[in-house]
Design a protein around this motif. Structure first.
Motif, mmCIF file in Angstrom:
data_model
loop_
_atom_site.group_PDB
_atom_site.id
_atom_site.type_symbol
_atom_site.label_atom_id
_atom_site.label_comp_id
_atom_site.label_asym_id
_atom_site.label_seq_id
_atom_site.Cartn_x
_atom_site.Cartn_y
_atom_site.Cartn_z
ATOM 1 N N SER A 515 -3.179 22.514 11.080
ATOM 2 C CA SER A 515 -3.091 23.169 9.774
ATOM 3 C C SER A 515 -1.676 23.670 9.555
ATOM 4 N N ALA A 516 -1.462 24.210 8.367
ATOM 5 C CA ALA A 516 -0.116 24.682 8.023
ATOM 6 C C ALA A 516 0.307 25.865 8.891
ATOM 7 N N GLN A 517 -0.662 26.565 9.478
ATOM 8 C CA GLN A 517 -0.297 27.746 10.267
ATOM 9 C C GLN A 517 -0.324 27.497 11.767
ATOM 10 N N VAL A 518 -1.175 26.596 12.202
ATOM 11 C CA VAL A 518 -1.239 26.318 13.647
ATOM 12 C C VAL A 518 -1.075 24.817 13.869
ATOM 13 N N PHE A 519 -0.095 24.504 14.707
ATOM 14 C CA PHE A 519 0.175 23.113 15.026
ATOM 15 C C PHE A 519 -0.497 22.774 16.355
ATOM 16 N N VAL A 520 -1.557 21.962 16.277
ATOM 17 C CA VAL A 520 -2.296 21.589 17.485
ATOM 18 C C VAL A 520 -1.496 20.504 18.209
ATOM 19 N N ASN A 521 -0.936 20.866 19.346
ATOM 20 C CA ASN A 521 -0.058 19.951 20.063
ATOM 21 C C ASN A 521 -0.710 19.539 21.386
ATOM 22 N N VAL A 522 -1.254 18.338 21.420
ATOM 23 C CA VAL A 522 -1.884 17.857 22.661
ATOM 24 C C VAL A 522 -0.751 17.428 23.593
ATOM 25 N N LEU A 578 -15.329 21.570 19.010
ATOM 26 C CA LEU A 578 -14.503 21.762 17.814
ATOM 27 C C LEU A 578 -14.739 23.138 17.205
ATOM 28 N N GLU A 579 -16.003 23.574 17.251
ATOM 29 C CA GLU A 579 -16.324 24.898 16.701
ATOM 30 C C GLU A 579 -15.577 25.988 17.461
ATOM 31 N N GLU A 580 -15.603 25.879 18.793
ATOM 32 C CA GLU A 580 -14.956 26.918 19.589
ATOM 33 C C GLU A 580 -13.439 26.853 19.443
ATOM 34 N N MET A 581 -12.907 25.628 19.422
ATOM 35 C CA MET A 581 -11.466 25.491 19.257
ATOM 36 C C MET A 581 -11.048 25.983 17.870
ATOM 37 N N GLY A 582 -11.894 25.725 16.890
ATOM 38 C CA GLY A 582 -11.620 26.185 15.525
ATOM 39 C C GLY A 582 -11.481 27.703 15.501
ATOM 40 N N ARG A 583 -12.391 28.368 16.215
ATOM 41 C CA ARG A 583 -12.333 29.844 16.268
ATOM 42 C C ARG A 583 -11.036 30.296 16.945
ATOM 43 N N ALA A 584 -10.676 29.605 18.045
ATOM 44 C CA ALA A 584 -9.454 29.974 18.777
ATOM 45 C C ALA A 584 -8.227 29.769 17.895
ATOM 46 N N ILE A 585 -8.247 28.701 17.110
ATOM 47 C CA ILE A 585 -7.106 28.403 16.227
ATOM 48 C C ILE A 585 -6.986 29.475 15.146
ATOM 49 N N VAL A 586 -8.130 29.847 14.583
ATOM 50 C CA VAL A 586 -8.128 30.882 13.542
ATOM 51 C C VAL A 586 -7.575 32.190 14.114
ATOM 52 N N GLU A 587 -7.975 32.491 15.337
ATOM 53 C CA GLU A 587 -7.517 33.729 15.989
ATOM 54 C C GLU A 587 -6.011 33.691 16.211
ATOM 55 N N LYS A 588 -5.511 32.530 16.567
ATOM 56 C CA LYS A 588 -4.086 32.399 16.882
ATOM 57 C C LYS A 588 -3.213 32.347 15.632
ATOM 58 N N ALA A 589 -3.802 31.926 14.528
ATOM 59 C CA ALA A 589 -3.027 31.768 13.291
ATOM 60 C C ALA A 589 -2.427 33.097 12.853
ATOM 61 N N PRO A 590 -1.147 33.094 12.424
ATOM 62 C CA PRO A 590 -0.525 34.356 12.002
ATOM 63 C C PRO A 590 -1.166 34.938 10.746
ATOM 64 N N GLY A 591 -1.757 34.105 9.931
ATOM 65 C CA GLY A 591 -2.391 34.596 8.701
ATOM 66 C C GLY A 591 -1.374 34.796 7.584
ATOM 67 N N THR A 592 -1.866 35.069 6.393
ATOM 68 C CA THR A 592 -0.993 35.262 5.242
ATOM 69 C C THR A 592 -1.158 36.698 4.753
ATOM 70 N N ALA A 593 -0.004 37.357 4.534
ATOM 71 C CA ALA A 593 -0.060 38.742 4.050
ATOM 72 C C ALA A 593 -0.429 38.732 2.570
ATOM 73 N N GLU A 594 -1.402 39.531 2.225
ATOM 74 C CA GLU A 594 -1.852 39.575 0.834
ATOM 75 C C GLU A 594 -2.035 41.017 0.400
ATOM 76 N N ARG A 695 -4.675 37.759 5.721
ATOM 77 C CA ARG A 695 -5.804 36.844 5.561
ATOM 78 C C ARG A 695 -5.657 35.676 6.535
ATOM 79 N N LYS A 696 -6.654 35.563 7.396
ATOM 80 C CA LYS A 696 -6.619 34.496 8.407
ATOM 81 C C LYS A 696 -7.167 33.204 7.797
ATOM 82 N N PRO A 697 -6.768 32.056 8.328
ATOM 83 C CA PRO A 697 -7.347 30.816 7.810
ATOM 84 C C PRO A 697 -8.841 30.730 8.119
#
Ligand code: GDP
Length: 711
Positions: A515-522, A578-594, A695-697
């Motif tokens: 995503s635009a906030q987290v770059f999944v790098n294998v 994917l569900e668990e990784m999705g949660r981890a990614i959301v947690e790691k994402a810096p989020g957008t200040a609103e 606001r987190k993704p």
């Protein structure tokens, strides 16, 4: 001093010298005639400078002092004559603009990104002429001849035919992709159908495959034990057989398709009778539809008390699947994988479907096959399970598999028995490869070891080129993304799975969570359990470890991972992973200040605090308000509204409830509020409390079963 000499020099310089001499009484050394000559010269050549002195008959040497200033000024040196040179003022352009300058935001020039030409793919076949290849690739005949000469092949005429391997080598050299077209020449004989099992998670795909595997003749012969090589064959009493791919799920199916390996003839859509149509059921349907592969529905878990096969039928019908019972051509079978009931009916349905499709393949001639699974065996080296599409694969042949090559040392069938050859739709395990290929790679038989080596080298070179190009494109994308979202964190991941096919599927699925906030790098992938090396690598680059369908790592490795604070995710179901990784990614994402309005209050009263000393500041106005919505916090920004218009906005200087300082006050309460530098309250005004929130993704799992991160 001679007059001539003066003339030859700069007159200016001459004058200065003269002036000096005069200052020191040097004028006496000049005769009147000399001075007159000098004056005449000066008048003719430099009228401007000498004008004032020429108008007067009294030509005294003193007049030349003007030249001193001029010289000092022109040289910008005060020490020339011991006099101060007048300062030259900088010319300042008068500003006559009445409007303030418009500040245009700085737009950094975009880096020039080379426009990528679309990848060209040409079809090649055995015995094509040089002219054919030239027409398809767009390269000159002479260029092709040059490349062939470099490869040690001499082709004189453009009508000379070349082998398919040579055509591929030449095409790779030119930089185009190739698709091998195999001639259907030779005897076409009926072949078994290749079946993939798909459906929603937990609906019983694995159980069904296990149950079917046990019905195979080979399993019965081996006492129920079959080799897990990625595919197995079920032989029917009638002599007919069906080949099942052993990797259930959609990711593997689409990964294979994406690589051009269209091996599946029929899809078995498993739907649990007690659960009905679910997102991944729909996803499986759309996969089968887009691949143009017919579906046979297996309504599973019919042994369960809550089973309602009729409901499943209606649901499937309403999703557009034309079931046989409803006048369509999609067969439906009720089964129970656990109770092993209805399996014979399913097999019959599959045979019928295959018969309708009239599946045939060329038996003789060189084989064309696809890898469905690959793994490394400690004793036997790289092993690849391939399903032959056409021709016959035989032991001892030189093959190129993807970018790897080798000579077939031995072929084994699903029962683990060595076999000399493999016919179409029969899975075999190939031993003798130099490297580990990937699921979906094509298997090509070539004439010699040298040709195999050359093709493998060429393909590796092409792969590397494509990889670098992808990185370049990725970086270009990054640059564009960065302009809008400067903060993008990286999430390095190490993927370990049981077989190469799963590695590929998991890697592709994880990348879909980019995503635009987290770059999944294998950063690393591998087949087998999590090793110390994986832990070391994860520690070095801060990576997460994802294990799919592998056994739990030994205690020592688990402890080491915990000590190093490495997150390890172990799953057997890709959707759960994917569900668990999705949660981890959301947690790691810096989020957008609103900025969000956290509360609203109405001004009911205004109090003035007077008599404050100068040192303590000026008088202040307090708004007595009632919070009508949400909550007010002291850290928030206050916005004063009058008749809907914003009158003032500023930080909160004081927030009190019943004369006590408060950090937050909830809806329904009265409060005293001071906004910094604001004394313009009126009864009836509305005050809004604004708060900055991050606001987190969001992790989104769609109806069709696909997942994504939405920023
Ligand atoms: P998959 O995720 O689709 O591969 O599903 P699994 O094969 O792992 O099955 C999920 C669960 O459903 C397991 O606990 C199985 O024992 C159970 N299951 C599968 N098929 C049947 C069936 O026909 N009847 C019953 N009662 N349970 C089943």
């Amino acid at each position: 001093m001679a007059w001539r000499m003066l003339r030859r020099k700069e007159l200016h310089t001459g004058l200065v010298n003269l002036a000096f001499r005069t200052d020191h009484g040097g004028a006496k050394h000049f005769s009147n005639g000399t001075v007159r000559k000098l004056a005449q010269f000066y008048r003719s050549d430099r009228p401007k400078y000498g004008a004032s002195c020429m108008r007067s008959n009294h030509f005294t040497i003193r007049n030349f002092h003007a030249g001193v200033y001029m010289l000092a000024w022109s040289r910008k040196r005060e020490d020339v004559v011991g006099l101060k040179a007048p300062k030259k003022e900088k010319r300042v352009k008068r500003e006559n603009r009445t409007q303030p300058p418009v500040e245009a935001p700085y737009v950094a020039p975009k880096p020039k990104i080379a426009t990528k030409l679309p990848d060209k793919t040409v079809e090649i076949f055995d015995g094509m002429t040089l002219l054919d290849l030239s027409k398809r690739t767009g390269a000159y005949i002479s260029t092709l001849q040059g490349i062939l000469a470099d490869l040690g092949e001499k082709v004189e005429s453009e009508f000379d035919s070349i082998s398919i391997d040579l055509a591929e080598l030449v095409a790779m050299e030119i930089g185009v992709n190739t698709r091998r077209m195999h001639t259907g020449e030779g005897m076409n004989e009926p072949r078994p159908a290749v079946v993939t099992v798909m459906g929603h998670v937990d609906h019983g795909k694995t159980s069904l495959l296990d149950a079917l595997r046990q019905t195979s003749v080979a399993a019965k012969e081996a006492g129920g034990i079959t080799q897990h090589i990625g595919a197995f064959v079920v032989e029917m009493p009638s002599g007919a057989s069906i080949t099942f791919l052993d990797t259930p799920g959609h990711a593997a199916f689409s990964a294979m398709r994406a690589r051009g390996a269209a091996v599946t003839d029929i899809v078995v859509l498993v739907v649990a009778a007690d659960d009905g149509v679910m997102p991944q059921t729909l996803e499986a349907m759309s996969h089968a539809k887009s691949a143009n592969v017919p579906v046979v529905v297996a309504i599973n878990k019919c042994d369960k008390p809550g089973a309602d096969p009729e409901r499943v039928r209606i649901q499937l019908g309403s999703e557009g699947l034309l079931l046989e019972d409803m006048g369509g051509d999609v067969q439906v079978v009720e089964i129970s994988a656990v109770a092993k009931s209805g399996l014979d009916k399913l097999e019959e349905a599959l045979l019928l479907q295959a018969e309708m499709m009239d599946l045939k393949a060329r038996i003789d001639g060189p084989a064309q096959a696809f890898v469905v699974e690959a793994r490394v065996d400690r004793g036997r080296g790289p092993l690849a399970t391939a399903i032959v599409k056409s021709g016959t694969l035989a032991s001892g042949q030189h093959i190129v598999v993807g970018a790897e090559w080798g000579r077939i040392r031995s072929l084994r069938d699903t029962a683990g028995q060595t076999t000399e050859s493999a016919k179409p739709a029969i899975p075999v395990e190939i031993e003798g490869l130099r490297g580990l290929p990937m699921a979906g790679d094509d298997v090509v038989v070539v004439d010699s070891e040298e040709r195999a080596r050359m093709l493998s080298q060429g393909r590796k070179k092409k792969q590397e080129k494509d990889r670098l190009q992808k990185i370049d494109e990725g970086m270009a994308d990054e640059l564009e993304v960065n302009e809008e979202t400067p903060e993008r964190v990286e999430m390095p991941i190490i993927v370990k799975a049981d077989v190469q096919g799963s590695v590929q599927a998991v890697t592709d699925a994880l990348r879909s969570l980019n995503s635009a906030q987290v770059f999944v790098n294998v950063v690393h992938v591998g087949v087998g359990p999590i090793s110390q090396h994986d832990i070391d690598l994860a520690q070095a680059c801060g990576a997460y470890i994802v294990g799919f369908n592998i056994r739990s790592p030994p205690i020592a490795i688990t402890q080491e991972a915990a000590r190093a604070n490495i997150k390890v995710f172990l799953h057997k179901v890709i959707y759960h992973l994917l569900e668990e990784m999705g949660r981890a990614i959301v947690e790691k994402a810096p989020g957008t200040a609103e900025t969000k309005v956290s509360g609203e209050a109405e001004v009911l009263n205004i109090f003035e605090l007077k008599g404050r000393s100068k040192s303590k500041g000026p008088d202040i106005k307090i708004a007595g308000c009632r919070i009508t919505d949400g909550h007010f916090s002291k850290s928030g920004t206050m916005r004063l509204l009058r008749s809907g218009d914003v009158v003032f906005e500023g930080p909160c200087a004081s927030l009190k409830r019943e004369k006590q300082d408060a950090e937050t006050i909830e809806k329904g309460n009265d409060c005293g509020l001071v906004i910094q530098d604001c004394d313009d309250f009126q009864v009836g005004d509305i005050i809004q409390c604004l708060e900055q929130v991050i606001r987190k993704p969001k992790f989104i799992s769609t109806q069709s079963g696909s997942v994504r991160i939405e920023c």
